[in-house]
Design a protein around this motif. Structure first.
Motif, PDB file in Angstrom:
ATOM      1  N   MET A  71       0.838  -1.179   0.000  1.00  0.00           N
ATOM      2  CA  MET A  71       0.000   0.000   0.000  1.00  0.00           C
ATOM      3  C   MET A  71       0.888   1.250   0.000  1.00  0.00           C
ATOM      4  O   MET A  71       1.885   1.316   0.718  1.00  0.00           O
ATOM      5  CB  MET A  71      -0.886  -0.010   1.250  1.00  0.00           C
ATOM      6  N   ALA A  72       0.513   2.232  -0.782  1.00  0.00           N
ATOM      7  CA  ALA A  72       1.289   3.464  -0.874  1.00  0.00           C
ATOM      8  C   ALA A  72       1.088   4.316   0.374  1.00  0.00           C
ATOM      9  O   ALA A  72      -0.014   4.427   0.899  1.00  0.00           O
ATOM     10  CB  ALA A  72       0.867   4.248  -2.093  1.00  0.00           C
ATOM     11  N   VAL A  73       2.177   4.916   0.815  1.00  0.00           N
ATOM     12  CA  VAL A  73       2.134   5.767   2.006  1.00  0.00           C
ATOM     13  C   VAL A  73       2.602   7.165   1.604  1.00  0.00           C
ATOM     14  O   VAL A  73       3.660   7.300   0.992  1.00  0.00           O
ATOM     15  CB  VAL A  73       3.052   5.205   3.111  1.00  0.00           C
ATOM     16  N   PRO A  74       1.816   8.211   1.925  1.00  0.00           N
ATOM     17  CA  PRO A  74       2.252   9.563   1.571  1.00  0.00           C
ATOM     18  C   PRO A  74       3.509   9.955   2.342  1.00  0.00           C
ATOM     19  O   PRO A  74       3.687   9.577   3.497  1.00  0.00           O
ATOM     20  CB  PRO A  74       1.062  10.442   1.953  1.00  0.00           C
ATOM     21  N   LYS A  75       4.399  10.695   1.678  1.00  0.00           N
ATOM     22  CA  LYS A  75       5.656  11.088   2.310  1.00  0.00           C
ATOM     23  C   LYS A  75       5.482  12.288   3.231  1.00  0.00           C
ATOM     24  O   LYS A  75       6.202  12.432   4.207  1.00  0.00           O
ATOM     25  CB  LYS A  75       6.696  11.390   1.249  1.00  0.00           C
ATOM     26  N   LYS A  76       4.556  13.181   2.882  1.00  0.00           N
ATOM     27  CA  LYS A  76       4.331  14.356   3.710  1.00  0.00           C
ATOM     28  C   LYS A  76       2.853  14.443   4.062  1.00  0.00           C
ATOM     29  O   LYS A  76       2.001  13.969   3.328  1.00  0.00           O
ATOM     30  CB  LYS A  76       4.723  15.631   2.960  1.00  0.00           C
ATOM     31  N   ARG A  77       2.582  15.100   5.156  1.00  0.00           N
ATOM     32  CA  ARG A  77       1.196  15.307   5.560  1.00  0.00           C
ATOM     33  C   ARG A  77       0.569  16.368   4.655  1.00  0.00           C
ATOM     34  O   ARG A  77       1.168  17.408   4.390  1.00  0.00           O
ATOM     35  CB  ARG A  77       1.162  15.777   7.001  1.00  0.00           C
ATOM     36  N   THR A  78      -0.639  16.116   4.188  1.00  0.00           N
ATOM     37  CA  THR A  78      -1.363  17.080   3.362  1.00  0.00           C
ATOM     38  C   THR A  78      -1.959  18.149   4.277  1.00  0.00           C
ATOM     39  O   THR A  78      -2.556  17.824   5.309  1.00  0.00           O
ATOM     40  CB  THR A  78      -2.496  16.378   2.590  1.00  0.00           C
ATOM     41  N   SER A  79      -1.807  19.389   3.887  1.00  0.00           N
ATOM     42  CA  SER A  79      -2.298  20.483   4.724  1.00  0.00           C
ATOM     43  C   SER A  79      -3.826  20.479   4.765  1.00  0.00           C
ATOM     44  O   SER A  79      -4.483  19.970   3.856  1.00  0.00           O
ATOM     45  CB  SER A  79      -1.797  21.823   4.200  1.00  0.00           C
ATOM     46  N   LYS A  80      -4.376  21.054   5.799  1.00  0.00           N
ATOM     47  CA  LYS A  80      -5.835  21.143   5.935  1.00  0.00           C
ATOM     48  C   LYS A  80      -6.434  21.921   4.780  1.00  0.00           C
ATOM     49  O   LYS A  80      -7.505  21.579   4.279  1.00  0.00           O
ATOM     50  CB  LYS A  80      -6.220  21.820   7.254  1.00  0.00           C
ATOM     51  N   MET A  81      -5.735  22.975   4.355  1.00  0.00           N
ATOM     52  CA  MET A  81      -6.259  23.805   3.274  1.00  0.00           C
ATOM     53  C   MET A  81      -6.398  22.980   1.980  1.00  0.00           C
ATOM     54  O   MET A  81      -7.428  23.033   1.311  1.00  0.00           O
ATOM     55  CB  MET A  81      -5.346  24.998   3.029  1.00  0.00           C
ATOM     56  N   LYS A  82      -5.357  22.222   1.651  1.00  0.00           N
ATOM     57  CA  LYS A  82      -5.406  21.417   0.423  1.00  0.00           C
ATOM     58  C   LYS A  82      -6.483  20.339   0.515  1.00  0.00           C
ATOM     59  O   LYS A  82      -7.200  20.076  -0.441  1.00  0.00           O
ATOM     60  CB  LYS A  82      -4.047  20.784   0.149  1.00  0.00           C
ATOM     61  N   THR A  83      -6.582  19.719   1.691  1.00  0.00           N
ATOM     62  CA  THR A  83      -7.589  18.679   1.885  1.00  0.00           C
ATOM     63  C   THR A  83      -8.996  19.257   1.729  1.00  0.00           C
ATOM     64  O   THR A  83      -9.839  18.695   1.026  1.00  0.00           O
ATOM     65  CB  THR A  83      -7.445  18.050   3.286  1.00  0.00           C
ATOM     66  N   ARG A  84      -9.234  20.377   2.378  1.00  0.00           N
ATOM     67  CA  ARG A  84     -10.562  21.002   2.321  1.00  0.00           C
ATOM     68  C   ARG A  84     -10.884  21.500   0.914  1.00  0.00           C
ATOM     69  O   ARG A  84     -12.035  21.419   0.469  1.00  0.00           O
ATOM     70  CB  ARG A  84     -10.651  22.141   3.334  1.00  0.00           C
ATOM     71  N   LEU A  85      -9.861  22.011   0.227  1.00  0.00           N
ATOM     72  CA  LEU A  85     -10.063  22.459  -1.151  1.00  0.00           C
ATOM     73  C   LEU A  85     -10.490  21.290  -2.036  1.00  0.00           C
ATOM     74  O   LEU A  85     -11.442  21.390  -2.822  1.00  0.00           O
ATOM     75  CB  LEU A  85      -8.758  23.038  -1.704  1.00  0.00           C
ATOM     76  N   ARG A  86      -9.763  20.180  -1.902  1.00  0.00           N
ATOM     77  CA  ARG A  86     -10.062  18.995  -2.706  1.00  0.00           C
ATOM     78  C   ARG A  86     -11.474  18.473  -2.406  1.00  0.00           C
ATOM     79  O   ARG A  86     -12.229  18.131  -3.316  1.00  0.00           O
ATOM     80  CB  ARG A  86      -9.010  17.926  -2.453  1.00  0.00           C
ATOM     81  N   LYS A  87     -11.821  18.435  -1.142  1.00  0.00           N
ATOM     82  CA  LYS A  87     -13.163  17.981  -0.754  1.00  0.00           C
ATOM     83  C   LYS A  87     -14.239  18.923  -1.277  1.00  0.00           C
ATOM     84  O   LYS A  87     -15.293  18.482  -1.738  1.00  0.00           O
ATOM     85  CB  LYS A  87     -13.279  17.864   0.769  1.00  0.00           C
ATOM     86  N   ALA A  88     -13.976  20.219  -1.210  1.00  0.00           N
ATOM     87  CA  ALA A  88     -14.949  21.206  -1.691  1.00  0.00           C
ATOM     88  C   ALA A  88     -15.162  21.063  -3.195  1.00  0.00           C
ATOM     89  O   ALA A  88     -16.289  21.155  -3.683  1.00  0.00           O
ATOM     90  CB  ALA A  88     -14.487  22.613  -1.351  1.00  0.00           C
ATOM     91  N   GLN A  89     -14.083  20.835  -3.929  1.00  0.00           N
ATOM     92  CA  GLN A  89     -14.197  20.638  -5.383  1.00  0.00           C
ATOM     93  C   GLN A  89     -15.007  19.392  -5.682  1.00  0.00           C
ATOM     94  O   GLN A  89     -15.859  19.372  -6.568  1.00  0.00           O
ATOM     95  CB  GLN A  89     -12.810  20.533  -6.023  1.00  0.00           C
ATOM     96  N   TRP A  90     -14.734  18.322  -4.940  1.00  0.00           N
ATOM     97  CA  TRP A  90     -15.443  17.062  -5.152  1.00  0.00           C
ATOM     98  C   TRP A  90     -16.936  17.242  -4.859  1.00  0.00           C
ATOM     99  O   TRP A  90     -17.787  16.784  -5.621  1.00  0.00           O
ATOM    100  CB  TRP A  90     -14.852  15.983  -4.228  1.00  0.00           C
ATOM    101  N   LYS A  91     -17.247  17.927  -3.756  1.00  0.00           N
ATOM    102  CA  LYS A  91     -18.647  18.152  -3.391  1.00  0.00           C
ATOM    103  C   LYS A  91     -19.362  19.039  -4.406  1.00  0.00           C
ATOM    104  O   LYS A  91     -20.526  18.802  -4.734  1.00  0.00           O
ATOM    105  CB  LYS A  91     -18.753  18.766  -1.997  1.00  0.00           C
TER     106      LYS A  91
END
Length: 58
Positions: A1-21
């Motif tokens: 299973m792939a593991v991310p190297k860095k933690r994704t920022s809250k802003m990027k996560t929320r942006l991605r979720k907002a776009q998806w929604k």
């Protein structure tokens, strides 16, 4: 299973979720509109069939 190297920022996560929604919301609106169109077409077709049957039986 792939593991991310860095933690994704809250802003990027929320942006991605907002776009998806937002995309999901537009797709849902399209689906509802299409369903309404189909139902209206069926109702019109059914009413025409009923009217023609009434004329034949009269």
């Amino acid at each position: 299973m792939a593991v991310p190297k860095k933690r994704t920022s809250k802003m990027k996560t929320r942006l991605r979720k907002a776009q998806w929604k937002a995309q999901a919301k537009t797709e849902a609106a399209k689906a509802l509109s299409k369903a309404k169109t189909v139902i209206k077409a069926l109702l019109v077709e059914n009413s025409q069939t009923t009217a023609s049957n009434d004329q034949i039986s009269s």
